[in-house]
Design a protein around this motif. Structure first.
Motif, PDB file in Angstrom:
ATOM      1  N   SER A  51       0.822  -1.215   0.000  1.00 21.70           N
ATOM      2  CA  SER A  51       0.000   0.000   0.000  1.00 21.70           C
ATOM      3  C   SER A  51       0.855   1.263   0.000  1.00 21.70           C
ATOM      4  O   SER A  51       0.393   2.329  -0.402  1.00 21.70           O
ATOM      5  CB  SER A  51      -0.959   0.007   1.195  1.00 21.70           C
ATOM      6  OG  SER A  51      -0.288   0.333   2.397  1.00 21.70           O
ATOM      7  N   GLU A  52       2.102   1.133   0.437  1.00 18.72           N
ATOM      8  CA  GLU A  52       3.043   2.258   0.466  1.00 18.72           C
ATOM      9  C   GLU A  52       3.933   2.286  -0.784  1.00 18.72           C
ATOM     10  O   GLU A  52       4.911   3.016  -0.829  1.00 18.72           O
ATOM     11  CB  GLU A  52       3.920   2.163   1.715  1.00 18.72           C
ATOM     12  CG  GLU A  52       3.176   2.424   3.005  1.00 18.72           C
ATOM     13  CD  GLU A  52       2.803   3.890   3.160  1.00 18.72           C
ATOM     14  OE1 GLU A  52       3.652   4.760   2.880  1.00 18.72           O
ATOM     15  OE2 GLU A  52       1.646   4.160   3.555  1.00 18.72           O
ATOM     16  N   ASP A  53       3.610   1.444  -1.770  1.00 16.93           N
ATOM     17  CA  ASP A  53       4.362   1.355  -3.029  1.00 16.93           C
ATOM     18  C   ASP A  53       5.812   0.920  -2.845  1.00 16.93           C
ATOM     19  O   ASP A  53       6.683   1.293  -3.631  1.00 16.93           O
ATOM     20  CB  ASP A  53       4.300   2.672  -3.812  1.00 16.93           C
ATOM     21  CG  ASP A  53       2.896   2.970  -4.299  1.00 16.93           C
ATOM     22  OD1 ASP A  53       2.192   2.020  -4.681  1.00 16.93           O
ATOM     23  OD2 ASP A  53       2.505   4.155  -4.281  1.00 16.93           O
ATOM     24  N   VAL A  54       6.079   0.126  -1.804  1.00 18.45           N
ATOM     25  CA  VAL A  54       7.392  -0.481  -1.623  1.00 18.45           C
ATOM     26  C   VAL A  54       7.464  -1.671  -2.576  1.00 18.45           C
ATOM     27  O   VAL A  54       6.480  -2.406  -2.732  1.00 18.45           O
ATOM     28  CB  VAL A  54       7.607  -0.935  -0.159  1.00 18.45           C
ATOM     29  CG1 VAL A  54       8.907  -1.706  -0.001  1.00 18.45           C
ATOM     30  CG2 VAL A  54       7.576   0.276   0.770  1.00 18.45           C
ATOM     31  N   LYS A  55       8.611  -1.842  -3.222  1.00 17.30           N
ATOM     32  CA  LYS A  55       8.783  -2.973  -4.140  1.00 17.30           C
ATOM     33  C   LYS A  55       8.900  -4.257  -3.328  1.00 17.30           C
ATOM     34  O   LYS A  55       9.883  -4.458  -2.615  1.00 17.30           O
ATOM     35  CB  LYS A  55      10.037  -2.785  -4.986  1.00 17.30           C
ATOM     36  CG  LYS A  55       9.953  -1.626  -5.950  1.00 17.30           C
ATOM     37  CD  LYS A  55      11.241  -1.501  -6.741  1.00 17.30           C
ATOM     38  CE  LYS A  55      11.202  -0.283  -7.622  1.00 17.30           C
ATOM     39  NZ  LYS A  55      12.462  -0.103  -8.367  1.00 17.30           N
ATOM     40  N   VAL A  56       7.863  -5.091  -3.411  1.00 20.01           N
ATOM     41  CA  VAL A  56       7.842  -6.370  -2.695  1.00 20.01           C
ATOM     42  C   VAL A  56       7.487  -7.493  -3.658  1.00 20.01           C
ATOM     43  O   VAL A  56       6.731  -7.291  -4.612  1.00 20.01           O
ATOM     44  CB  VAL A  56       6.838  -6.373  -1.513  1.00 20.01           C
ATOM     45  CG1 VAL A  56       7.218  -5.372  -0.452  1.00 20.01           C
ATOM     46  CG2 VAL A  56       5.424  -6.120  -1.984  1.00 20.01           C
TER      47      VAL A  56
END
Length: 131
Positions: free
Chosen positions: A91-96
């Protein structure tokens, strides 16, 4: 040997391009707190436990290595709720990456920080981990 044993890993050092921007990212997404800040270097703690030291690098060195042309991580963080953490980071646009359930070995996913450093996130309730 009766004294002087290795008791564990105290912290890990990773290279970053911008120390302030990276520190802000780790504080926001993982709740770490900043300590021992000096020029080009700072420590990130979880409560009173050191976790990572960030060091400003003047080249493209990153905390990754390759096996068969696939990038791998050096550091594995553990969590007690991998699903919630994964959902939050997405949801925080972290690349996962996707969560992988490996049965008795636990659940995992890989994430990438602002500088391209890779980390493995692990949940396994059958291991004793102190935090």
């Amino acid at each position: 040997m009766s004294d002087g044993k290795i008791l564990g890993i105290a912290y890990n050092v990773i290279p970053v391009a911008n120390i302030e921007k990276s520190a802000e990212w780790y504080v926001k997404h993982f709740g770490f707190n900043i300590r021992h800040q000096r020029e080009g270097y700072l420590s990130l703690f979880r409560h009173n436990r050191p976790i990572l030291d960030l060091i400003q690098s003047d080249n493209d060195t990153r905390a990754v290595f390759e096996i068969n042309n696939k990038k791998r991580w050096f550091i594995t963080f553990f969590t007690n709720d991998i699903e919630s953490l994964h959902t939050y980071l997405k949801s925080e646009d972290v690349k996962v990456g996707n969560i992988s359930d490996e049965g008795k070995y636990g659940k995992f996913f890989v994430l990438e920080d602002l500088d391209g450093n890779l980390f493995d996130i692990w949940e396994n309730h059958d291991c004793e981990l102190n935090y």
